[in-house]
Write an enzyme that holds these catalytic residues in place. Structure first.
Site, short mmCIF file in Angstrom:
data_model
loop_
_atom_site.label_atom_id
_atom_site.label_comp_id
_atom_site.label_asym_id
_atom_site.label_seq_id
_atom_site.Cartn_x
_atom_site.Cartn_y
_atom_site.Cartn_z
N TYR A 81 37.95 15.23 31.04
CA TYR A 81 38.52 13.97 30.54
C TYR A 81 39.49 14.25 29.38
CZ TYR A 81 38.46 9.11 28.83
OH TYR A 81 38.81 7.84 28.43
N VAL A 87 45.57 5.62 42.61
CA VAL A 87 46.75 6.10 41.89
C VAL A 87 47.00 7.59 42.08
CG1 VAL A 87 46.76 4.27 40.12
CG2 VAL A 87 45.45 6.38 39.72
P1 NDP Z 1 36.44 0.91 33.55
O1 NDP Z 1 35.57 2.00 34.09
O2 NDP Z 1 35.81 -0.32 33.01
O3 NDP Z 1 37.52 0.48 34.69
C1 NDP Z 1 38.26 1.46 35.35
C2 NDP Z 1 39.36 0.81 36.14
O4 NDP Z 1 40.15 1.83 36.79
C3 NDP Z 1 38.86 -0.09 37.26
O5 NDP Z 1 39.77 -1.15 37.40
C4 NDP Z 1 38.89 0.81 38.48
O6 NDP Z 1 39.01 0.10 39.72
C5 NDP Z 1 40.17 1.59 38.19
N1 NDP Z 1 40.27 2.87 38.88
C6 NDP Z 1 39.42 3.93 38.80
N2 NDP Z 1 39.88 4.93 39.57
C7 NDP Z 1 41.04 4.51 40.13
C8 NDP Z 1 41.97 5.09 41.02
N3 NDP Z 1 41.84 6.35 41.52
N4 NDP Z 1 43.05 4.35 41.41
C9 NDP Z 1 43.22 3.09 40.94
N5 NDP Z 1 42.37 2.50 40.09
C10 NDP Z 1 41.29 3.20 39.69
O7 NDP Z 1 37.38 1.62 32.46
P2 NDP Z 1 37.74 1.15 30.96
O8 NDP Z 1 38.26 -0.23 31.00
O9 NDP Z 1 36.64 1.50 30.07
O10 NDP Z 1 38.95 2.17 30.62
C11 NDP Z 1 40.30 1.86 30.90
C12 NDP Z 1 41.18 3.00 30.40
O11 NDP Z 1 40.98 3.16 28.99
C13 NDP Z 1 40.85 4.35 31.04
O12 NDP Z 1 42.03 5.08 31.23
C14 NDP Z 1 39.97 5.01 30.01
O13 NDP Z 1 40.00 6.41 30.10
C15 NDP Z 1 40.61 4.51 28.72
N6 NDP Z 1 39.70 4.55 27.58
C16 NDP Z 1 38.53 3.83 27.57
C17 NDP Z 1 37.68 3.89 26.48
C18 NDP Z 1 36.40 3.12 26.41
O14 NDP Z 1 35.68 3.29 25.40
N7 NDP Z 1 36.06 2.28 27.37
C19 NDP Z 1 38.02 4.74 25.33
C20 NDP Z 1 39.26 5.44 25.44
C21 NDP Z 1 40.07 5.34 26.52
P3 NDP Z 1 37.65 -0.48 40.46
O15 NDP Z 1 37.18 -1.63 39.61
O16 NDP Z 1 38.13 -0.92 41.80
O17 NDP Z 1 36.65 0.64 40.49
#
Ligand code: NDP
Length: 262
Positions: A155, A64
């Site tokens: 972050y 992205v």
């Molecule tokens: P995960 O680490 O479980 O998953 C991250 C996802 O983002 C994966 O699908 C990964 O793809 C994708 N990704 C990472 N980098 C890129 C990139 N450069 N381009 C496209 N896709 C990318 O994250 P979470 O599910 O925990 O978090 C999801 C969202 O929620 C995030 O924005 C996070 O900051 C936010 N969030 C999460 C919290 C938590 O407690 N978990 C709390 C607050 C906010 P791939 O699988 O191919 O690596």
């Protein structure tokens, strides 16, 4: 919620919260286009899960933070389904560390994916949604972006930036029936929080009024609400999904622990 006939693009849909969002939108009948960074197999599992729910789904590898790849992602969605009604900017990464130890590359990597990635995806769908006179954009921020957290300046900056961009774009697109909102999760059980050491997890739980981490599905339901027609008059807002984390602390000490009956 009914998303029949709608097409949704969900970034970072291969795992965690993103996968739960894809499934929730698929359950409502949306066509789902999800992107992922590198885990093709996991992305395909999300596609299968959406198809099992009766929806059409497509996985596209896309960084992205790269404008050309974002354009290719949106082009693929329009080619396959003819329109983009919903964009969920969920892709996110962490590279934690105290400021004095944080490498410039770790700062840049987090800003590039979380903040610039969200900008590029919103930019790519804005014209499409304006022409349609319909759109729902939901951006994933975090309670850390609202309150700060030691060890996470990169972050927190990226997630606070997402809030500022959301409110600004909400004003730009409001007259075109395009809403732009934020969901701000607290601590949710995913790969991101599984990395926490046990002691840190206990300390964390003590700060959450509901005394548990959230589930990805609980975030997905909030996202689906803001992506639905039920939220048609809500724009530029922040919806925390955090079990009470971040609420102001009691003015007079802990009334409940002093033995108060309910
Ligand atoms: P995960 O680490 O479980 O998953 C991250 C996802 O983002 C994966 O699908 C990964 O793809 C994708 N990704 C990472 N980098 C890129 C990139 N450069 N381009 C496209 N896709 C990318 O994250 P979470 O599910 O925990 O978090 C999801 C969202 O929620 C995030 O924005 C996070 O900051 C936010 N969030 C999460 C919290 C938590 O407690 N978990 C709390 C607050 C906010 P791939 O699988 O191919 O690596």
């Amino acid at each position: 919620m009914n998303f029949a006939g709608k097409t949704a693009v969900v970034t970072g849909g291969s795992r965690g919260i993103g996968r739960a969002i894809c499934e929730e939108l698929a359950r409502g009948g949306a066509n789902v286009v999800l992107c992922y960074a590198g885990r093709a197999e996991a992305a395909q599992e999300t596609v299968t899960a959406c198809e099992d729910l009766g929806a059409k789904a497509l996985a596209v590898q896309c960084n992205v933070a790269d404008e050309a790849q974002v354009k290719a992602l949106m082009d693929a969605a329009v080619k396959e389904f003819g329109r983009i009604d919903i964009l969920v900017n969920n892709a996110g990464v962490t590279r934690d560390g105290l400021v004095m130890m944080m490498k410039e590359a770790d700062f840049d990597a987090v800003i590039d994916t979380n903040l610039k990635g969200t900008f590029l995806c919103m930019k790519a769908v804005s014209r499409i949604m304006m022409k349609q006179r319909y759109g729902r954009i939901v951006n994933l921020s975090s309670v850390v972006g609202l309150r700060g957290n030691a060890g996470q300046v990169n972050y927190a900056a990226s997630k606070a930036g997402v809030v500022g961009m959301t409110k600004s774009l909400a004003k730009e697109l409001a007259t075109r029936n395009v809403t732009v909102n934020v969901v701000a999760p607290g601590f949710i059980t995913t790969d991101m929080t599984d990395a926490l050491p046990e002691g840190a997890r206990e300390a964390l739980l003590s700060t959450i009024p509901m005394k548990r981490l959230g589930a990805a599905e609980e975030v997905a339901q909030a996202v689906a609400f803001l992506a639905s027609d039920r939220a048609a008059f809500i724009t530029g807002e922040i919806l925390p999904v955090a079990g009470g984390f971040g609420l102001p602390t009691p003015l007079y000490g802990s009334y409940m622990s002093a033995g108060a009956k309910g």
